[in-house]
Every structure is written in structure tokens, then in C-alpha cells.
Design a protein around this motif. Structure first.
Motif, PDB file in Angstrom:
ATOM      1  N   THR A  37       0.859  -1.373  -0.075  1.00 47.83           N
ATOM      2  CA  THR A  37      -0.120   0.051  -0.030  1.00 47.83           C
ATOM      3  C   THR A  37       0.850   1.237  -0.079  1.00 47.83           C
ATOM      4  OG1 THR A  37       0.018   0.038   2.466  1.00 47.83           O
ATOM      5  CG2 THR A  37      -1.684  -1.250   1.224  1.00 47.83           C
ATOM      6  N   ALA A  38       2.042   1.127  -0.057  1.00 46.96           N
ATOM      7  CA  ALA A  38       2.952   2.131   0.131  1.00 46.96           C
ATOM      8  C   ALA A  38       2.720   3.042   1.437  1.00 46.96           C
ATOM      9  CB  ALA A  38       3.023   3.236  -1.156  1.00 46.96           C
ATOM     10  N   ALA A  42      -1.340   6.477   2.261  1.00 42.27           N
ATOM     11  CA  ALA A  42      -0.478   6.947   1.342  1.00 42.27           C
ATOM     12  C   ALA A  42      -1.710   7.288   0.061  1.00 42.27           C
ATOM     13  CB  ALA A  42       0.513   6.114   0.656  1.00 42.27           C
ATOM     14  N   ARG A  44      -3.652   7.039  -3.279  1.00 41.61           N
ATOM     15  CA  ARG A  44      -3.996   5.889  -4.041  1.00 41.61           C
ATOM     16  C   ARG A  44      -4.289   6.454  -5.600  1.00 41.61           C
ATOM     17  NH1 ARG A  44      -1.850   1.114  -2.660  1.00 41.61           N
ATOM     18  NH2 ARG A  44      -3.383   0.190  -3.853  1.00 41.61           N
ATOM     19  N   CYS A  45      -3.736   5.517  -6.461  1.00 41.33           N
ATOM     20  CA  CYS A  45      -4.426   5.785  -7.981  1.00 41.33           C
ATOM     21  C   CYS A  45      -5.143   4.691  -8.395  1.00 41.33           C
ATOM     22  CB  CYS A  45      -3.060   5.841  -8.904  1.00 41.33           C
ATOM     23  SG  CYS A  45      -1.966   7.267  -8.451  1.00 41.33           S
ATOM     24  N   GLU A  58      -6.325  -0.705  -8.829  1.00 43.46           N
ATOM     25  CA  GLU A  58      -5.861   0.196  -7.879  1.00 43.46           C
ATOM     26  C   GLU A  58      -4.352  -0.094  -7.953  1.00 43.46           C
ATOM     27  OE1 GLU A  58      -7.836   0.781  -4.290  1.00 43.46           O
ATOM     28  OE2 GLU A  58      -9.640   1.387  -5.068  1.00 43.46           O
ATOM     29  N   THR A  60      -0.237   2.173  -6.711  1.00 41.27           N
ATOM     30  CA  THR A  60       0.148   3.296  -5.899  1.00 41.27           C
ATOM     31  C   THR A  60       0.960   4.416  -6.631  1.00 41.27           C
ATOM     32  OG1 THR A  60       2.755   2.339  -5.822  1.00 41.27           O
ATOM     33  CG2 THR A  60       0.971   1.621  -4.012  1.00 41.27           C
ATOM     34  N   GLU A  62       3.999   5.382  -6.693  1.00 42.49           N
ATOM     35  CA  GLU A  62       5.346   4.878  -7.376  1.00 42.49           C
ATOM     36  C   GLU A  62       4.916   4.084  -8.640  1.00 42.49           C
ATOM     37  OE1 GLU A  62       8.758   1.780  -6.050  1.00 42.49           O
ATOM     38  OE2 GLU A  62       7.172   2.126  -4.635  1.00 42.49           O
ATOM     39  N   GLN A  63       4.058   3.186  -8.407  1.00 44.37           N
ATOM     40  CA  GLN A  63       3.756   2.159  -9.628  1.00 44.37           C
ATOM     41  C   GLN A  63       3.185   3.179 -10.727  1.00 44.37           C
ATOM     42  OE1 GLN A  63       1.057  -0.322  -7.308  1.00 44.37           O
ATOM     43  NE2 GLN A  63       2.329  -1.999  -7.884  1.00 44.37           N
ATOM     44  N   ARG A  98       7.969  -1.832  -9.678  1.00 41.88           N
ATOM     45  CA  ARG A  98       8.621  -1.001  -8.785  1.00 41.88           C
ATOM     46  C   ARG A  98      10.193  -1.169  -9.276  1.00 41.88           C
ATOM     47  NH1 ARG A  98       4.704  -3.285  -5.667  1.00 41.88           N
ATOM     48  NH2 ARG A  98       3.612  -1.901  -4.242  1.00 41.88           N
ATOM     49  N   CYS A 190      -5.741   9.760  -9.518  1.00 40.25           N
ATOM     50  CA  CYS A 190      -4.950   9.664  -8.421  1.00 40.25           C
ATOM     51  C   CYS A 190      -5.519  10.773  -7.406  1.00 40.25           C
ATOM     52  CB  CYS A 190      -3.431   9.912  -8.599  1.00 40.25           C
ATOM     53  SG  CYS A 190      -2.705   8.819  -9.490  1.00 40.25           S
TER      54      CYS A 190
END
Length: 332
Positions: A37-38, A42, A44-45, A58, A60, A62-63, A98, A190
Motif C-alpha cells: 500500500t506504500a 498514502a 492511491r491511484c 488500484e 500506488t 510509485e507504480q 517498482r 490519483c
């Protein structure tokens, strides 16, 4: 004869052992949740299907950044949406989208490419733009890859020990590819929020655009793009439509990206616009982007879970614009 009861010393050791196991399991669970879930709370997108079939995925921030880079590198090379879907499914399987610094033997990065196998140096492979480019370079050499099952096309490039593993990521990769190539409008959102590093502002947005799309992306936006590395050094503010008359504060934080017809004929002007708009939303946390608007639609960080809505919904005429440009407003 019944066995004697455990001595107090033995009971104490059993209790300590049980407590230690419980703590380790709890720690492992916490780390797993943080990884997936980062972190608690955090942003989310989310990407949804443009076909109104209820499909969604769904992920993160970062992703999202890595997925946007993979897609941009593919379309900049003139490759079709199918190539982007294959690349995204591969990265989902290999690294979870990642940019990891470890893997089997000397495997590294988004695609788990190996320096010892000629994929590049460690530094090169850890650059998502380079890694994506190398994947596409090998994919393009696979005869008829667009007609192959996704898992077969990916395996021809990766030579994985688990050749069927890519198939399970095809639905999610297909949704991402449709949004990030601009085929499905207003489908990537996001929640927004500050990134882990204090990086942001118009200059950072321009540099990231050049990094992913190449220097041409800003050539008609009044920016002088440096050829050194992947940075962009603007000497003039991006051009703004006089009819919009934004406030000086917003103007100073705005990057206006021109939307031009694809010379290869692979995409329409509107599709290109949504590709750039979705790229900006995917990078919103990393680059501290506050607002993205395109073709009468607007995304604002932190509002309504980051959903797209009509640009004039707030009665603000300065947000209305044509399909000829994507406007990106940063938080600083």
C-alpha cells in the motif's frame, strides 16, 4: 501415570518463544501491508475501464510513475497500445512496477534485466526510461508480437523460468495501457498528495516530460530544452492562451503542453492529449502537481478522490480550454 506438569522454567521458555513468534508474524504482516500500500494513508491511484464494464485496477503513486514512463517510451517510439500492454504486464510480473535494486542473481529494475546478459550497466538498467527502451527494442524484434498471446510475446523477450506468469497481469496491464496511451479518456485518477521527496515546480515537470517523451514534447511550448542529460532548462515561460487570463500566481506555476497530431497516424490529437493528461496525473505525487486540465475536463489533487470532472464545474472560466493543449499546474 499422567506426565508431570511443566516446570515454571519450561513454561516461561514456551511463553517467550510464543511471544517472539507472535511479534515476528505481526511485523511480517505490517511490512507486507506497507509494501503493498506504500504506507498507511498514502494516496492511491486507480484506472477504470473506458468500456463501462466495471473493470478497475488500484495501484500506488510509485507504480503510477513507472507505468507512465513505460507507456510514454513506447508511444514515443511509435509502438502500438498492444506493445505498451505487453511491457506493463511484464513489469507487473517482474517487479510489481517498482524499480527494485535486487532480484534473481544480478537481475535489477522494472524488468529485472541482467547486466551480465548484455542489458546494460547497473546504472542504465536502474533508469526506468532506459530499461523500458531496452524492453521495447527486444520486443520489436519478435515477429508478429502484436498477434501473439501476451505471455508468449513477453517470454520471447524475458526468457523467464516461469513463462506463463505474465498472463495473469494482462487485464490490469490492458486497462493501464488504454488510459496511458490516451485511448480511454479520463479513466486514470490519483488522490494526489505530496511525494516522498521535495521535488516539484514547473521546471521539474518539464524535465520529466522530456525524460519520458523526448525533447519534441515541449518544442512548441516556449521552452528551450537542454540537451544535457534528461533535464529541461526553460528560458521562457510556456505560452498561455490569452483568453484564459490566469492569475500571475497560477501562471508562474503552469506548464502548458501543446497537443499536436501524431505524424505516424497512430493516434488522434485528442488521444495524444489524454495521454499527456494521464501522464501528469500519474506523476502528480512525485512532481507535486496540483491540477491538470484538458478538453474541458479537470483533475484536482485531493478533491473528490482525484476524479475528473467538468472544468467549469466551479464556475471558473480560466479552466476552460481547447483540445490543443494540456495545462499542468504545480503546487509550488
Amino acid at each position: 501415570m499422567p506426565e508431570p506438569s511443566p516446570t515454571p522454567v519450561r513454561r516461561g521458555r514456551l511463553f517467550r518463544f510464543g511471544a517472539a513468534v507472535t511479534v515476528l508474524l505481526a511485523l511480517a504482516g505490517y511490512l507486507a501491508v506497507q509494501y503493498l500500500t506504500a504506507g498507511t494513508g498514502a494516496p492511491r491511484c486507480r484506472v477504470v475501464s473506458g468500456k463501462s464494464d466495471g473493470a478497475s485496477y488500484e495501484f500506488t503513486p510509485e507504480q503510477a510513475v513507472n507505468a507512465a514512463t513505460i507507456s510514454a517510451v513506447g508511444t514515443t517510439r511509435g509502438l502500438p497500445e498492444r506493445a505498451v500492454a505487453i511491457a506493463l504486464a511484464t513489469a507487473l510480473q517482474e517487479s510489481g512496477l517498482r524499480n527494485i535494486q535486487h532480484g534473481d542473481r544480478d537481475s535489477l529494475g522494472l524488468f529485472q534485466q541482467r547486466p551480465s546478459q548484455g542489458w546494460g550497466t547497473t546504472k542504465q538498467i536502474m533508469d526506468p526510461t532506459y530499461a523500458a527502451g531496452m524492453f521495447y527494442e527486444h520486443l520489436a524484434k519478435v515477429p508478429g508480437y502484436t498477434r501473439l498471446p501476451l505471455t508468449d510475446a513477453a517470454q520471447r523477450v524475458q526468457r523467464s523460468g516461469y513463462p506463463q506468469a505474465y498472463a495473469k497481469h494482462e487485464p490490469d496491464a490492458t486497462l493501464l495501457a488504454a488510459a496511458l496511451t490516451g485511448h480511454a479518456a479520463a479513466t486514470l485518477t490519483c488522490e494526489g498528495g505530496p511525494g516522498a521527496t521535495p521535488v516539484g515546480g514547473p521546471d521539474s515537470v518539464r524535465a520529466a516530460l522530456v525524460r519520458d517523451f523526448g525533447h519534441e514534447v515541449l518544442q512548441e511550448a516556449g521552452a528551450d530544452v537542454s540537451t544535457a542529460g534528461s533535464a529541461a532548462t526553460p528560458t521562457a515561460s510556456p505560452s498561455l492562451s490569452p483568453s484564459l487570463s490566469p492569475s500571475p500566481a497560477v501562471s508562474g506555476r503552469t506548464v502548458t503542453v501543446p497537443v499536436r497530431k501524431d505524424p505516424t497516424g497512430r493516434s488522434t490529437v485528442r488521444q495524444r492529449g489524454w495521454e499527456l493528461a494521464h501522464w501528469a496525473v500519474a506523476n502528480s505525487s512525485a512532481l507535486h502537481i496540483q491540477r491538470v486540465s484538458y478538453a474541458g475536463r479537470e483533475w484536482t489533487a485531493g478533491e473528490r478522490r482525484g476524479e475528473w470532472r467538468a472544468a467549469d464545474a466551479k464556475g471558473d472560466s480560466t479552466t476552460t480550454q481547447s483540445a490543443a493543449e494540456v495545462r499542468i499546474v504545480t503546487a509550488q
